[in-house]
Motif scaffolding. Structure first.
Motif, PDB file in Angstrom:
ATOM      1  N   THR A 203       0.983  -1.076  -0.097  1.00 31.07           N
ATOM      2  CA  THR A 203      -0.015   0.123   0.015  1.00 31.07           C
ATOM      3  C   THR A 203       0.851   1.242   0.127  1.00 31.07           C
ATOM      4  N   ARG A 248     -12.039  -7.475  -6.535  1.00 25.53           N
ATOM      5  CA  ARG A 248     -11.775  -6.771  -5.411  1.00 25.53           C
ATOM      6  C   ARG A 248     -10.239  -6.218  -5.477  1.00 25.53           C
ATOM      7  N   GLU A 251      -8.815  -1.312  -0.379  1.00 21.59           N
ATOM      8  CA  GLU A 251      -9.684  -0.898   0.750  1.00 21.59           C
ATOM      9  C   GLU A 251     -10.564   0.164   0.108  1.00 21.59           C
ATOM     10  N   GLU A 252     -11.880   0.311   0.828  1.00 20.14           N
ATOM     11  CA  GLU A 252     -12.975   1.105   0.397  1.00 20.14           C
ATOM     12  C   GLU A 252     -12.433   2.568   1.116  1.00 20.14           C
ATOM     13  N   ALA A 253     -11.322   3.234   0.450  1.00 22.16           N
ATOM     14  CA  ALA A 253     -10.869   4.493   1.068  1.00 22.16           C
ATOM     15  C   ALA A 253     -10.255   5.187  -0.184  1.00 22.16           C
ATOM     16  N   PHE A 254     -10.321   6.659  -0.256  1.00 23.70           N
ATOM     17  CA  PHE A 254      -9.890   7.569  -1.142  1.00 23.70           C
ATOM     18  C   PHE A 254      -8.362   7.867  -0.768  1.00 23.70           C
ATOM     19  N   PRO A 258      -3.841   0.805  -3.456  1.00 23.46           N
ATOM     20  CA  PRO A 258      -4.147  -0.397  -2.971  1.00 23.46           C
ATOM     21  C   PRO A 258      -2.658  -1.141  -2.865  1.00 23.46           C
TER      22      PRO A 258
END
Length: 393
Positions: A203, A248, A251-254, A258
């Protein structure tokens, strides 16, 4: 369809009527779907229905929530196994039927509620009149939809002790006219398995993606490359179909670039023989892309289905029953792309599955608006009862 003209019926069995009780049973099963491995209430509903019919033997908790009811004749003879499925799907139903699912996100959208009701209709007739010889075992199998149920049932010592001499089953087939059937010897359902491919990188802050290792380029290249492994149709021995079903990324983040991602893919071949090579090709693609992009990669396998292959002896038994019942049948649509774990029973005895037309305008299986046609209940029960009469007298 490629039809065969039915031979002149000889001593045909009268199909059972579609009683209010059978109709309500099917609708009750439809209203209360349970997915693979969770079929406890469904199994109890079936057990409660069967108990007053006084089967000679009842086995429960087979391979999870499976059950078998055995009806014995007064004279010794072969054991005939008829099998249906207990489980529903994790799909929200949109049929709008009065008996539609009351469980959000779950529905009997493959017709297993109808298959169960057909065997319950058979059980009612067997309670009224046993066959002349042998035994009939009615198997209500769990967890067909994830491919685990048949394997677990077969592992049970109590089930193996039944030692069936022949196994028969049916499945409804949307697109085929109601009142007709499809049947052939040889492969009739494809082998399939789910392959989960997971890439691991590093990340990074979204403002500095160059400091991390994103799986995004590898995943973007992998998905079309996997689809390109497909070839032919299910009528070809070397048929392959690769379907990407889920992906997928991170993460569900701005704020995070990833560092991990996964691709879910279903691999499908006509027979088990070609599955290993397709798995190797899919994994080789993923390893090459992982190496090119500096990623780690791992694999896991899920929902493994062996192909279904109808034995000639069991196919002949079903063909005879169809002819005596006056049902027009042929091989239209076969082999069928969908997978079925009924193929595992051929390790125990000759086995065959037939396919009943659910209507040319019927929604496809697993569609959210699918609903099993009630008209198939007496038709399917009549075919099975005819096979029992032909095989056991």
């Amino acid at each position: 369809m490629t039809a065969q003209t039915p031979s002149a019926p000889t001593s045909p069995v009268t199909p059972p009527p579609l009683t209010d009780g059978l109709l309500e049973l099917r609708h009750a099963l439809h209203r209360h779907p349970e997915v693979s491995g969770e079929e406890q209430a469904t199994a109890e509903r079936i057990r409660t229905w069967l108990a007053p019919l006084s089967p000679d033997q009842m086995l429960t908790d087979l391979g999870g929530h499976g059950l078998v009811a055995v009806f014995e004749a007064p004279a010794p003879g072969p054991m005939l196994l008829l099998r249906c499925e207990l489980d529903a799907l994790p799909i929200h139903e949109t049929s709008g039927a009065a008996h539609a699912s009351r469980i959000p996100g779950k529905g009997h959208l493959c017709g297993h509620d109808g298959h169960m009701t057909i065997l319950c209709a058979v059980a009612e007739e067997l309670a009224r009149q046993r066959p002349a010889r042998g035994k009939v075992a009615l198997l209500f199998q769990p967890a067909e939809e994830d491919g685990s149920g048949a394997a677990r049932v077969i592992e049970e010592a109590a089930f193996r002790a039944l030692a069936p001499d022949m196994a028969l089953s049916l499945h409804n087939m949307p697109g085929l006219p109601i009142g007709t059937a499809a049947l052939k010897a040889g492969p009739v359902n494809c082998a399939s398995r789910g392959l989960k491919i997971t890439f691991s990188g590093r990340t990074a802050h979204a403002s500095q993606p160059e400091t991390g290792t994103s799986p995004m380029p590898a995943m973007s290249a992998l998905m079309p490359a996997l689809s390109a492994l497909s070839r032919g149709t299910q009528a070809n021995a070397d048929f392959r179909l690769v379907t990407v079903t889920h992906a997928r990324l991170g993460e569900e983040a701005f704020g995070i670039a990833p560092g991990e991602g996964a691709v879910w893919v279903t691999l499908r071949t006509l027979t088990d023989y070609h599955m290993a090579a397709l798995c190797e090709d899919a994994e080789a693609l993923a390893r090459r892309l992982a190496a090119e992009h500096g990623l780690g990669v791992s694999f896991s396998t899920h929902d493994v289905f062996h192909h279904c292959e109808n034995a000639q002896e069991a196919t002949d038994a079903l063909a005879s029953a169809l002819d005596r019942q006056g049902v027009t049948w042929g091989d239209t649509g076969l082999p069928w792309r969908p997978s079925e774990d009924f193929g595992r029973y051929r390790a125990l005895c000759p086995a065959a599955m037939l396919f009943l037309g659910a209507g040319e305008a019927c929604p496809a299986l697993h569609n959210p608006d699918y609903d099993f046609p009630d008209a198939l209940i007496p038709l399917g029960a009549g075919i099975f009862l005819q096979a029992i009469r032909d095989q056991l007298g």
